[in-house]
Design a protein around this motif. Structure first.
Motif, mmCIF file in Angstrom:
data_model
loop_
_atom_site.group_PDB
_atom_site.id
_atom_site.type_symbol
_atom_site.label_atom_id
_atom_site.label_comp_id
_atom_site.label_asym_id
_atom_site.label_seq_id
_atom_site.Cartn_x
_atom_site.Cartn_y
_atom_site.Cartn_z
ATOM 1 N N SER A 115 0.524 -1.313 0.047
ATOM 2 C CA SER A 115 0.006 0.072 0.100
ATOM 3 C C SER A 115 0.924 1.314 0.004
ATOM 4 C CB SER A 115 -1.010 -0.095 1.254
ATOM 5 O OG SER A 115 -1.944 -0.944 1.007
ATOM 6 N N ALA A 116 1.870 1.434 0.970
ATOM 7 C CA ALA A 116 2.790 2.376 1.056
ATOM 8 C C ALA A 116 3.506 2.715 -0.538
ATOM 9 C CB ALA A 116 3.869 2.185 1.990
ATOM 10 N N ALA A 117 3.734 1.585 -1.156
ATOM 11 C CA ALA A 117 4.574 1.564 -2.424
ATOM 12 C C ALA A 117 3.628 2.205 -3.518
ATOM 13 C CB ALA A 117 5.016 0.335 -2.874
ATOM 14 N N LYS A 118 2.229 1.576 -3.473
ATOM 15 C CA LYS A 118 1.285 2.396 -4.096
ATOM 16 C C LYS A 118 0.922 4.025 -3.790
ATOM 17 C CE LYS A 118 -3.421 1.277 -5.950
ATOM 18 N NZ LYS A 118 -4.458 0.426 -5.643
ATOM 19 N N TYR A 119 1.013 4.138 -2.710
ATOM 20 C CA TYR A 119 1.016 5.662 -2.417
ATOM 21 C C TYR A 119 2.080 6.430 -3.157
ATOM 22 C CZ TYR A 119 -2.452 5.087 1.308
ATOM 23 O OH TYR A 119 -3.555 4.940 2.176
ATOM 24 N N ILE A 120 3.252 6.012 -3.114
ATOM 25 C CA ILE A 120 4.402 6.558 -4.169
ATOM 26 C C ILE A 120 3.917 6.550 -5.502
ATOM 27 C CG2 ILE A 120 6.746 6.363 -4.436
ATOM 28 C CD1 ILE A 120 7.243 5.211 -1.836
ATOM 29 N N PRO A 136 18.445 11.308 9.084
ATOM 30 C CA PRO A 136 19.318 10.550 8.064
ATOM 31 C C PRO A 136 18.460 9.637 7.415
ATOM 32 C CG PRO A 136 20.463 11.184 10.215
ATOM 33 C CD PRO A 136 18.982 11.555 10.370
ATOM 34 N N PRO A 137 17.626 8.462 7.917
ATOM 35 C CA PRO A 137 16.885 7.859 7.199
ATOM 36 C C PRO A 137 16.204 8.201 6.094
ATOM 37 C CG PRO A 137 16.800 6.989 9.543
ATOM 38 C CD PRO A 137 17.510 8.532 9.389
ATOM 39 N N CYS A 138 15.497 9.572 6.437
ATOM 40 C CA CYS A 138 14.771 10.297 5.493
ATOM 41 C C CYS A 138 15.633 10.811 4.265
ATOM 42 C CB CYS A 138 14.127 11.518 6.119
ATOM 43 S SG CYS A 138 12.747 11.065 7.317
ATOM 44 N N VAL A 139 16.766 11.402 4.519
ATOM 45 C CA VAL A 139 17.690 11.841 3.282
ATOM 46 C C VAL A 139 18.045 10.805 2.529
ATOM 47 C CG1 VAL A 139 19.917 12.816 2.992
ATOM 48 C CG2 VAL A 139 18.363 13.734 4.939
ATOM 49 N N ASP A 140 18.301 9.234 3.318
ATOM 50 C CA ASP A 140 18.716 8.259 2.411
ATOM 51 C C ASP A 140 17.728 7.803 1.528
ATOM 52 O OD1 ASP A 140 20.679 5.870 1.898
ATOM 53 O OD2 ASP A 140 18.925 4.889 2.896
ATOM 54 N N ALA A 141 16.405 7.729 1.999
ATOM 55 C CA ALA A 141 15.380 7.263 1.233
ATOM 56 C C ALA A 141 14.957 8.134 0.334
ATOM 57 C CB ALA A 141 14.078 7.140 2.114
ATOM 58 N N ALA A 142 14.861 9.419 0.439
ATOM 59 C CA ALA A 142 14.811 10.489 -0.653
ATOM 60 C C ALA A 142 15.670 10.351 -1.861
ATOM 61 C CB ALA A 142 14.800 11.880 -0.195
ATOM 62 N N ARG A 143 17.031 10.301 -1.400
ATOM 63 C CA ARG A 143 18.037 10.176 -2.409
ATOM 64 C C ARG A 143 17.829 8.986 -3.381
ATOM 65 N NH1 ARG A 143 23.042 7.348 -2.536
ATOM 66 N NH2 ARG A 143 24.574 8.263 -3.603
ATOM 67 N N LYS A 144 17.477 7.866 -2.628
ATOM 68 C CA LYS A 144 17.135 6.491 -3.528
ATOM 69 C C LYS A 144 15.904 6.810 -4.631
ATOM 70 C CE LYS A 144 19.099 3.497 -0.110
ATOM 71 N NZ LYS A 144 18.625 2.655 1.178
ATOM 72 N N LEU A 145 14.902 7.215 -3.763
ATOM 73 C CA LEU A 145 13.739 7.679 -4.997
ATOM 74 C C LEU A 145 14.055 8.631 -5.631
ATOM 75 C CD1 LEU A 145 10.422 7.808 -2.615
ATOM 76 C CD2 LEU A 145 11.058 6.460 -4.328
ATOM 77 N N MET A 146 14.619 9.642 -5.501
ATOM 78 C CA MET A 146 15.216 10.660 -6.494
ATOM 79 C C MET A 146 15.989 9.895 -7.764
ATOM 80 S SD MET A 146 17.636 14.018 -5.972
ATOM 81 C CE MET A 146 19.312 12.905 -5.939
ATOM 82 N N PHE A 147 16.955 9.133 -7.412
ATOM 83 C CA PHE A 147 17.481 8.564 -8.519
ATOM 84 C C PHE A 147 16.789 7.670 -9.140
ATOM 85 C CE2 PHE A 147 21.519 9.607 -6.185
ATOM 86 C CZ PHE A 147 22.160 10.427 -7.074
ATOM 87 N N SER A 148 15.604 7.097 -8.704
ATOM 88 C CA SER A 148 14.653 6.337 -9.323
ATOM 89 C C SER A 148 13.978 7.040 -10.429
ATOM 90 C CB SER A 148 13.890 5.570 -8.412
ATOM 91 O OG SER A 148 12.745 6.124 -7.927
ATOM 92 N N LEU A 173 2.477 13.127 -1.767
ATOM 93 C CA LEU A 173 2.659 12.350 -0.463
ATOM 94 C C LEU A 173 3.560 12.527 0.713
ATOM 95 C CD1 LEU A 173 2.115 9.327 0.989
ATOM 96 C CD2 LEU A 173 4.213 8.438 -0.678
ATOM 97 N N ALA A 174 3.130 12.471 1.864
ATOM 98 C CA ALA A 174 4.214 12.919 2.944
ATOM 99 C C ALA A 174 4.364 11.777 3.811
ATOM 100 C CB ALA A 174 3.456 13.868 3.899
ATOM 101 N N ILE A 175 5.478 11.374 3.897
ATOM 102 C CA ILE A 175 6.289 10.202 4.922
ATOM 103 C C ILE A 175 6.714 10.500 5.850
ATOM 104 C CG2 ILE A 175 7.580 8.035 4.951
ATOM 105 C CD1 ILE A 175 7.232 7.763 1.672
ATOM 106 N N LEU A 176 6.203 10.521 7.139
ATOM 107 C CA LEU A 176 6.788 10.791 8.265
ATOM 108 C C LEU A 176 7.584 9.983 9.222
ATOM 109 C CD1 LEU A 176 3.713 12.091 7.967
ATOM 110 C CD2 LEU A 176 4.133 13.800 9.626
ATOM 111 N N TYR A 250 8.021 -0.354 -4.386
ATOM 112 C CA TYR A 250 7.622 0.421 -5.659
ATOM 113 C C TYR A 250 8.493 0.465 -6.944
ATOM 114 C CZ TYR A 250 8.076 4.765 -8.113
ATOM 115 O OH TYR A 250 8.312 5.774 -9.043
ATOM 116 N N LEU A 251 9.657 0.141 -6.728
ATOM 117 C CA LEU A 251 10.503 -0.036 -7.950
ATOM 118 C C LEU A 251 10.171 -1.487 -8.824
ATOM 119 C CD1 LEU A 251 13.869 0.884 -6.665
ATOM 120 C CD2 LEU A 251 12.607 2.213 -8.197
#
Length: 257
Positions: A115-120, A136-148, A173-176, A250-251
């Motif tokens: 469901s979370a992947a579908k939201y993205i 830091p976990p947010c920065v890492d996740a944002a970086r991965k999504l950005m490169f996708s 979408l906001a991921i808190l 998601y990928l």
């Protein structure tokens, strides 16, 4: 115990002046509070027993005894940690990390990850909200999504995050991400996002927290308290693990389609 006391201190804004005095005594003298009954504490603070009970209820407990029980467990755990011999320190931390990982993996609900992947997939833009050690976990996740190829961001400035929360729309979408799920700023952002009908996901490291109640989808990691003096050494990697699973799903299931 530091995390427990910090969670109590974050409730200051909802307390009256007398209730604030009760809270301050609890925060500064937890060892004494666990040895007192409600009448003894009332006499020591020159307030009524009703004030003490009301304070405890405002802090999220059923009453003084409920608060005292929770506080006693924290005091006992801290004493146990202090009594551990130096030779056991590394072993204890290895066991703690192993327990966090195993508990997090066991608790993962595949349906929620999908469901979370579908939201993205369905969102135009993804913003990660995290403050302090949860950033830091947010920065890492944002970086991965950005490169996708997904338009996304994770910002450090708290005021900037507030501005972003006020500008997102129902198509975003906001991921808190929050260890405690009780941080005042995160609860504020969640309330702002809710008013704007923004889709929200919360990933937290503690059970039964208020942030879980304010979002559309909540996922649970398991993080145990670890302090060295006043230094917060609690892990954040279980939060990162869940974020990675969401992004991988998601990928694999949505992006390529």
């Amino acid at each position: 115990m530091q995390v427990f006391l910090k969670r109590l201190s974050q409730q200051r804004e909802r307390l009256s002046q007398l209730e604030m005095e009760v809270l301050e005594y609890i925060l500064h003298h937890p060892d004494k509070v666990v040895r007192l009954n409600v009448d003894e504490l009332a006499k020591k603070l020159f307030v009524s027993t009703a004030t003490i009970s009301r304070t405890c209820q405002q802090l999220g407990f059923r009453g003084f005894q409920d608060m005292k029980y929770s506080l006693s467990k924290e005091v006992f755990q801290e004493k146990q940690n202090m009594e551990s011999s130096n030779s056991d320190v590394l072993s204890n931390h290895i066991n703690r990390v192993q327990l966090e990982m195993e508990s997090t993996l066991k608790s993962i609900a595949e349906g929620k990850i999908i469901s979370a992947a579908k939201y993205i997939h369905e969102s135009n833009y993804v913003e990660f909200f995290g403050v302090g050690n949860s950033l830091p976990p947010c920065v890492d996740a944002a970086r991965k999504l950005m490169f996708s190829g997904k338009v996304t961001s994770a910002r450090e400035d708290w005021d900037e995050l507030r501005s972003v929360a006020n500008s997102l729309s129902k198509d975003d979408l906001a991921i808190l991400v929050s260890y405690s799920g009780e941080t005042i700023y995160m609860l504020e952002y969640a309330a702002l996002l809710k008013k704007r009908n923004v889709k929200t996901i919360a990933i937290t490291g503690q059970q039964n927290n208020r942030l879980q109640q304010e979002v559309d989808l909540s996922l649970q990691a398991y993080v145990t308290n670890c302090y060295y003096g006043d230094l917060d050494m609690s892990s954040r990697f279980p939060l990162s693990v869940i974020l990675d699973f969401i992004i991988l799903t998601y990928l694999q299931q949505f992006k390529n389609k």
